[in-house]
Design a protein around this motif. Structure first.
Motif, PDB file in Angstrom:
ATOM      1  N   ALA A 163       0.851  -1.195   0.000  1.00  0.00           N
ATOM      2  CA  ALA A 163       0.000   0.000   0.000  1.00  0.00           C
ATOM      3  C   ALA A 163       0.886   1.245   0.000  1.00  0.00           C
ATOM      4  CB  ALA A 163      -0.944  -0.014   1.192  1.00  0.00           C
ATOM      5  N   SER A 164       1.621   1.426  -1.069  1.00  0.00           N
ATOM      6  CA  SER A 164       2.618   2.495  -1.138  1.00  0.00           C
ATOM      7  C   SER A 164       2.012   3.885  -1.287  1.00  0.00           C
ATOM      8  CB  SER A 164       3.579   2.234  -2.303  1.00  0.00           C
ATOM      9  OG  SER A 164       4.235   0.995  -2.149  1.00  0.00           O
ATOM     10  N   LYS A 165       0.716   3.969  -1.502  1.00  0.00           N
ATOM     11  CA  LYS A 165       0.045   5.266  -1.588  1.00  0.00           C
ATOM     12  C   LYS A 165      -0.657   5.616  -0.278  1.00  0.00           C
ATOM     13  CE  LYS A 165       0.907   5.985  -6.040  1.00  0.00           C
ATOM     14  NZ  LYS A 165       1.872   4.899  -6.251  1.00  0.00           N
ATOM     15  N   TYR A 166      -0.292   4.907   0.795  1.00  0.00           N
ATOM     16  CA  TYR A 166      -0.945   5.135   2.087  1.00  0.00           C
ATOM     17  C   TYR A 166       0.057   4.801   3.191  1.00  0.00           C
ATOM     18  CZ  TYR A 166      -4.709   4.928   5.633  1.00  0.00           C
ATOM     19  OH  TYR A 166      -5.514   5.134   6.718  1.00  0.00           O
ATOM     20  N   VAL A 167       0.955   5.740   3.460  1.00  0.00           N
ATOM     21  CA  VAL A 167       2.022   5.518   4.425  1.00  0.00           C
ATOM     22  C   VAL A 167       2.013   6.661   5.434  1.00  0.00           C
ATOM     23  CG1 VAL A 167       4.492   5.133   4.749  1.00  0.00           C
ATOM     24  CG2 VAL A 167       3.385   4.411   2.612  1.00  0.00           C
ATOM     25  N   LYS A 168       1.828   6.353   6.701  1.00  0.00           N
ATOM     26  CA  LYS A 168       1.828   7.382   7.737  1.00  0.00           C
ATOM     27  C   LYS A 168       3.271   7.703   8.112  1.00  0.00           C
ATOM     28  CE  LYS A 168      -2.696   6.162   9.612  1.00  0.00           C
ATOM     29  NZ  LYS A 168      -3.495   5.748  10.792  1.00  0.00           N
ATOM     30  N   ILE A 169       3.612   8.987   8.051  1.00  0.00           N
ATOM     31  CA  ILE A 169       4.993   9.387   8.339  1.00  0.00           C
ATOM     32  C   ILE A 169       5.026  10.550   9.321  1.00  0.00           C
ATOM     33  CG2 ILE A 169       5.783   8.664   6.048  1.00  0.00           C
ATOM     34  CD1 ILE A 169       5.977  11.689   5.325  1.00  0.00           C
ATOM     35  N   LYS A 170       6.199  10.744   9.893  1.00  0.00           N
ATOM     36  CA  LYS A 170       6.504  11.940  10.668  1.00  0.00           C
ATOM     37  C   LYS A 170       7.679  12.644   9.995  1.00  0.00           C
ATOM     38  CE  LYS A 170       4.715  10.180  15.048  1.00  0.00           C
ATOM     39  NZ  LYS A 170       4.937  10.018  16.505  1.00  0.00           N
ATOM     40  N   ILE A 171       7.680  13.961  10.090  1.00  0.00           N
ATOM     41  CA  ILE A 171       8.703  14.764   9.418  1.00  0.00           C
ATOM     42  C   ILE A 171       9.436  15.586  10.476  1.00  0.00           C
ATOM     43  CG2 ILE A 171       9.138  16.530   7.665  1.00  0.00           C
ATOM     44  CD1 ILE A 171       6.464  15.739   6.371  1.00  0.00           C
ATOM     45  N   LYS A 172      10.748  15.427  10.520  1.00  0.00           N
ATOM     46  CA  LYS A 172      11.551  16.133  11.520  1.00  0.00           C
ATOM     47  C   LYS A 172      12.719  16.845  10.839  1.00  0.00           C
ATOM     48  CE  LYS A 172      10.459  12.473  14.874  1.00  0.00           C
ATOM     49  NZ  LYS A 172      10.990  11.450  15.796  1.00  0.00           N
ATOM     50  N   LYS A 173      13.156  17.929  11.450  1.00  0.00           N
ATOM     51  CA  LYS A 173      14.311  18.656  10.942  1.00  0.00           C
ATOM     52  C   LYS A 173      15.493  17.709  10.809  1.00  0.00           C
ATOM     53  CE  LYS A 173      17.253  22.687  11.853  1.00  0.00           C
ATOM     54  NZ  LYS A 173      17.546  23.801  12.794  1.00  0.00           N
ATOM     55  N   HIS A 174      16.245  17.851   9.715  1.00  0.00           N
ATOM     56  CA  HIS A 174      17.345  16.922   9.446  1.00  0.00           C
ATOM     57  C   HIS A 174      18.397  16.956  10.546  1.00  0.00           C
ATOM     58  CE1 HIS A 174      20.373  14.564   7.517  1.00  0.00           C
ATOM     59  NE2 HIS A 174      21.217  15.584   7.444  1.00  0.00           N
ATOM     60  N   ASP A 175      18.736  15.757  11.000  1.00  0.00           N
ATOM     61  CA  ASP A 175      19.762  15.583  12.020  1.00  0.00           C
ATOM     62  C   ASP A 175      21.013  15.030  11.348  1.00  0.00           C
ATOM     63  OD1 ASP A 175      21.380  14.955  14.135  1.00  0.00           O
ATOM     64  OD2 ASP A 175      20.003  13.494  15.035  1.00  0.00           O
ATOM     65  N   PRO A 176      22.111  15.776  11.317  1.00  0.00           N
ATOM     66  CA  PRO A 176      23.336  15.275  10.672  1.00  0.00           C
ATOM     67  C   PRO A 176      23.834  13.955  11.264  1.00  0.00           C
ATOM     68  CG  PRO A 176      23.505  17.623  11.110  1.00  0.00           C
ATOM     69  CD  PRO A 176      22.272  17.147  11.810  1.00  0.00           C
ATOM     70  N   LYS A 177      23.401  13.640  12.490  1.00  0.00           N
ATOM     71  CA  LYS A 177      23.840  12.398  13.121  1.00  0.00           C
ATOM     72  C   LYS A 177      22.885  11.238  12.831  1.00  0.00           C
ATOM     73  CE  LYS A 177      26.263  14.690  16.954  1.00  0.00           C
ATOM     74  NZ  LYS A 177      26.389  14.786  18.434  1.00  0.00           N
ATOM     75  N   ILE A 178      21.937  11.471  11.935  1.00  0.00           N
ATOM     76  CA  ILE A 178      20.932  10.446  11.656  1.00  0.00           C
ATOM     77  C   ILE A 178      21.562   9.170  11.115  1.00  0.00           C
ATOM     78  CG2 ILE A 178      20.440  11.144   9.268  1.00  0.00           C
ATOM     79  CD1 ILE A 178      17.793  10.148  11.830  1.00  0.00           C
TER      80      ILE A 178
END
Length: 779
Positions: free
Chosen positions: A757-772
C-alpha cells in the motif's frame, strides 16, 4: 556530505544535488516533450541508430515499446511516430552502444557501484556477457553460459523442496518466454511466481473478477473516441501513459467531458499540446479536464459514495432517467441492499472525508447524471491503497447503476504499467493458478503440476527472511527497488543461497544479492533476435487485450546475449534433464513451436501463429466487454458490492504519504533528475507539502528534513529530504519512489490483493539531524 557506515545498497545514496524549484506546468507534451525525447538519443550517442528504431516502435511489423502498455490504434498509425517522450527514453537506453563488460566489473566492486545513485547506475550501458559473484566475493567475474546454467541447476536441485525457489517476472517478458517460464516452474514443482502485477494492478484483477467476471478492462481504444464522460482517478496520464492523452484529446473533440480526480493537479490531467498537430506546437493545445477534484489521499471512497448519493437524489427527482433500471434488473444482483446503505450517509460528512468541496462533487454528479456512456480509468493511486479493492468495486457499482459496462463508449479501464504485464498473467504467470489452468497443463504435457498456491511478492520477501526461499530467479525487473520495506527486503535477499537476474542493463537489484549471484544478459525488445539463422518475433498483450507481434531491428551490442526464451529452455534442460517430459529443445529452436502449445493451453489463442502475424494482431475474448457477466456464485449477473468508508485518522504530528514517480522515470528506471511538470530540477529527494502544513510545523520551503515511519513498532528512516511547497491537500505529502520505499512496511498491504500500500504511508517529518546516519547504523 559525511555519512556513517550504512550499507549503500540498502537504499539510494544520501546526496543532495543543486536542487532547483521552478514553475509548475499546466499542460503536458508539446515541443519540450519532442526535444526531451531526442536529447536522450544524443546523450547516448545513437542519433541515427535510435531515430531509425523510433520510427519502427509501436508500428505494424515493428517492435513493441518496452515502456507502458497503452494500446496502439487499430487502424492507421501516425507516420510521425507512435511513441511518447518516455518511450523514446526507454528506447535510447536500449539502443545505446555503451557497454558494461567483464573489464568494467573487474575495475568496480559491488560496494563501489552501490555508492552511485540509480540514475548513474542505469546510464552505465548494456550488459554484454554472463557474470558471476562467488560466495564472499567483492567483484562480479565472467562465466560461460554453460557454467551459469550448471550453477543454477546445481542450486535448484540441491533444495530440499521445490518451494524453496521463487521465480519473479517483470512486465517486459514476452508471451512466449512467460509461458515457458511458468511451465518450467510448474514442472520443477512450485507455484512460487511473484511478479510485477503483485505491485501494480493485482488489486484491479482481485476487484474485477468476482464483480464482472474478468480481471481486465472492458474498453477498446476506439471507445475513448466516442463516449460521453471519461473519469480519470488516481492516475496521471502525462507521465504514466503519455500516449493516452492523444485518445483523451480525440474524445474531447468528439464531445466527451473529462473529470480528473487526484491529490495533485497534474499537468497531464489539465492540458495537452499534441506535438503531431500544428495547434499543439504553436497553438493553445487542448484543455483536458473539464472538472478537477482535489481528493485527499484515500478520500476516493468517500468521494465515490458522495457522487452516488447525489445521483440517487437526481434519480428520485427524474425517475428512470439517471439509473438504467432495465440493465440493473437484467444484468445485476444486490441493487436494493446497495441503495439502502445510503440512508446512513450524510453528504456533508462524505464531502469532508473526501477533502473535495461539496459544490465540486455536485458538479461531478451533474456531469454523470444523464449520461450513459461513461469510462472510468484508474492507476496505482487506487490500487496501492489499503482499501483499493473496495474502491474499484465502488467504481463498478457506479457504472452498474448507469448501465455503463458492456456497451460501446463505456466501461472500466485499469491503465496498466509495463508493456506486457497483462500478457504475463494471461500466460499463467500467477502464484494462484486456477484448477482449470492446471488441469489443462496436465492434459497437454502429461505431468502433474503442483496445486498448492505459491508466494506473491510480499509473501516471497517474508519467506526469504524466514529461510523458506533460498533461490530467487528474476526474469527482468529490479526486485529490490520495486519492492517495499527496502532495508528488510535487502536483508532477506542477502540470506539467499543464489540470486539470478536476467537483465539488459545494470541496476541496483544486482548489487543486493544472495551468497552467490548471476547476471544473465538478454536481448531487448528492439534487438534483432536470431535463432538458427532465422529472425524471430515475440508477442505481447496490451492494456486492452490486443495480442500483437514485436520484431526487433537493431544489431545487438554483443554476440554473448541470449534471448529470454532460450534462457528458460537452457535452464530447464540443465535442471530437469531426463526427468522432464517436455521437449525443451523444440521450444529453444522455434518461437512458433511455443505459440503452437500456448494455443493448446489458453483460451482465445486459437490459430495463434496465423493471427499474430496479422498487421493489427487480434483481440482476446472479453465477455464483460460484450455485456456478459459470468461471475462465481451469481451466474450471468454482476453483483453490487457493499463497501465502507475508511478511518484515515492521523496523530497531530503525522502526515499521510503517497509515493509516485517523476516525469523522468518509468517504474524503477530513472531517465534523469528532473520532474519537469512539477517544477523540480536536478534532484529527487523532495517531499511535497501543503504550505499550511509547512507553516504549522515551523518549517519553510527548502528546509532539509528526515522522514520516519513507525508501522509494526519499527522505526524506518528516509534521511535528508527537501521540503517543496505544493498545492496538495492538507496533511498529505508526496515523495518519489524508490527513495521512500524504505518507509513502506512489508505489512502495509492492500486487503485481499496483498499488494504494498505504497500510496498510504503514515509518516513523521523532523528537521534533518546530521547524526541520523549513526543512528541508522544501529538499527
Amino acid at each position: 556530505m559525511k555519512k556513517g557506515k550504512i550499507e549503500p545498497a540498502a537504499e539510494n545514496p544520501y546526496e543532495l544535488l543543486d536542487l532547483k524549484v521552478t514553475k509548475v506546468e499546466k499542460w503536458a507534451a508539446g515541443v519540450p516533450a519532442v526535444m526531451a525525447a531526442f536529447s536522450d538519443l544524443l546523450e547516448e550517442k545513437v542519433p541515427v541508430r535510435g531515430t531509425r528504431a523510433l520510427f519502427k516502435m509501436n508500428q505494424a511489423g515493428g517492435f513493441d515499446c518496452p515502456s507502458c502498455a497503452w494500446p496502439d490504434p487499430d487502424d492507421e498509425r501516425s507516420p510521425l511516430g507512435e511513441y511518447c517522450e518516455n518511450g523514446a527514453k526507454a528506447l535510447a537506453e536500449e539502443a545505446t552502444t555503451k557497454k558494461v563488460t567483464a573489464e568494467f566489473f573487474k575495475n568496480n566492486s559491488v560496494y563501489d557501484l552501490a555508492q552511485l545513485d540509480d540514475f548513474k547506475i542505469g546510464r552505465i550501458g548494456r550488459l554484454t556477457e554472463p557474470m558471476y559473484m562467488p560466495k564472499n566475493g567483492t567483484h562480479y567475474q565472467p562465466i560461460s553460459w554453460s557454467d551459469a546454467f550448471k550453477k543454477i541447476a546445481a542450486c535448484l536441485n540441491a533444495l530440499e523442496i521445490p518451494d524453496e525457489a521463487a521465480f519473479y517476472t517483470s512486465g517486459r517478458t514476452s508471451n512466449e518466454a512467460s509461458f515457458l517460464y511458468q511451465l518450467f516452474a510448474k514442472e520443477f514443482g512450485t507455484n512460487n511466481m511473484p511478479d510485477c502485477s503483485n505491485m501494480c494492478h493485482e488489486t484491479s484483477g482481485t476487484a474485477l473478477l468476482p464483480t464482472i467476471g474478468i480481471g481486465k478492462g472492458t474498453v477498446k481504444l476506439n471507445d475513448f473516441y466516442d463516449t460521453d464522460v471519461i473519469v480519470i482517478i488516481g492516475q496521471n496520464p502525462g507521465t504514466n501513459a503519455p500516449r493516452m492523452m492523444s485518445a483523451l484529446e480525440k474524445g474531447k473533440k468528439n464531445g466527451a467531458k473529462i473529470i480528473a480526480i487526484n491529490p495533485l493537479p497534474e499537468a497531464g490531467l489539465m492540458g495537452f499540446h499534441n506535438p503531431q498537430q500544428i495547434s499543439g506546437v504553436i497553438g493553445s493545445g487542448v484543455k483536458l479536464a473539464d472538472l478537477y477534484l482535489p481528493v485527499k489521499i484515500n478520500g476516493d471512497m468517500a468521494l465515490l459514495k458522495a457522487i452516488e448519493l447525489l445521483l440517487l437524489d437526481f434519480e428520485k427527482k427524474s425517475p428512470n432517467e439517471v439509473f438504467n433500471h432495465a440493465f440493473i434488473k437484467e444484468k445485476t444482483v444486490g441493487y436494493n441492499a446497495f441503495i439502502k446503505q445510503f440512508e446512513d450517509y450524510k453528504l456533508e460528512d462524505l464531502a469532508e472525508a473526501s477533502g473535495v468541496p461539496l459544490s465540486a462533487i455536485y458538479n461531478a454528479a451533474q456531469m454523470l447524471a444523464f449520461k450513459k456512456r461513461i469510462i472510468v480509468c484508474w492507476g496505482m493511486g487506487l490500487t496501492q491503497q489499503p482499501n483499493g479493492v473496495d474502491m474499484i468495486r465502488e467504481i463498478v457499482n457506479l457504472l452498474l447503476l448507469k448501465g455503463s459496462i458492456g456497451k460501446p463508449g463505456a466501461g472500466v479501464c485499469p491503465v496498466r504499467g509495463h508493456s506486457n504485464v497483462q500478457g504475463n498473467r494471461t500466460m499463467m504467470i500467477n502464484e494462484r493458478p486456477s484448477d482449470v489452468q492446471l488441469d489443462r497443463i496436465q492434459e497437454v504435457f502429461g505431468f502433474k503440476p503442483p496445486r498448492k498456491h505459491g508466494y506473491n511478492v510480499v509473501r516471497a520477501i517474508k519467506a526469504m527472511q524466514e529461510d523458506k526461499v533460498k533461490v530467487l530467479f528474476c526474469m527482468g525487473g529490479n526486485f529490490l527497488s520495486a519492492t517495499p520495506d527496502t532495508t528488510y527486503t535487502a536483508r532477506a535477499l542477502r540470506k539467499l543461497n543464489l540470486t539470478v537476474c536476467v537483465s539488459t542493463k545494470l541496476n541496483r537489484g544486482h548489487l543486493v544479492h544472495g551468497q552467490e549471484a548471476l547476471i544473465l544478459p538478454t536481448l531487448s525488445r528492439s534487438d534483432i533476435d536470431m535463432v538458427n539463422g532465422e529472425q524471430q518475433f515475440i508477442s505481447t498483450e496490451n492494456s486492452m487485450g490486443v495480442v500483437q507481434s514485436s520484431k526487433g531491428m537493431l544489431k545487438p551490442v554483443s554476440d554473448k546475449l541470449m534471448n529470454e526464451t532460450q534462457i528458460v529452455c537452457r535452464m530447464a534442460m540443465a535442471t530437469l534433464g531426463t526427468r522432464s517430459v517436455i521437449n525443451w529443445q523444440r521450444y529453444h529452436d522455434s518461437y512458433d513451436a511455443v505459440r503452437d502449445d500456448i494455443e493448446k493451453c489458453i483460451p482465445g489463442f486459437e490459430n495463434y501463429n496465423a493471427r499474430v502475424r496479422q498487421k493489427e494482431g487480434f483481440y482476446l475474448p472479453n465477455a464483460a466487454r460484450d455485456g456478459q457477466f459470468i461471475t462465481k456464485g451469481f451466474g450471468d449477473r454482476a453483483p453490487f458490492t457493499l463497501t465502507t468508508i475508511p478511518d484515515d485518522g492521523l496523530a497531530p504530528d503525522e502526515y499521510m504519504m503517497a509515493t509516485t514517480r517523476t516525469h523522468d522515470q518509468f517504474n524503477t528506471t530513472i531517465y534523469g533528475l528532473d520532474d519537469r511538470y512539477r517544477g523540480i530540477k536536478n534532484g529527487r529527494r523532495v517531499v511535497f507539502m501543503n504550505q499550511i502544513d509547512i507553516d504549522k510545523a515551523g518549517f519553510k520551503a527548502g528546509d532539509r528534513v528526515d522522514l520516519f515511519n513507525y508501522d509494526d513498532g519499527i522505526e524506518r528512516i528516509a534521511p535528508l529530504f527537501i521540503i517543496v511547497s505544493y498545492p496538495i491537500p492538507e496533511k498529505n505529502t508526496i515523495t518519489y519512489f524508490p527513495e521512500t520505499n524504505v518507509l513502506v512496511s512489508v505489512n502495509n498491504v492492500v486487503r485481499e490483493s496483498n499488494m504494498p500500500a505504497s500510496k498510504y504511508v503514515k509518516i513523521k517529518i523532523k528537521k534533518h539531524d546530521p547524526k541520523i546516519y549513526e543512528r541508522m547504523d544501529q538499527l
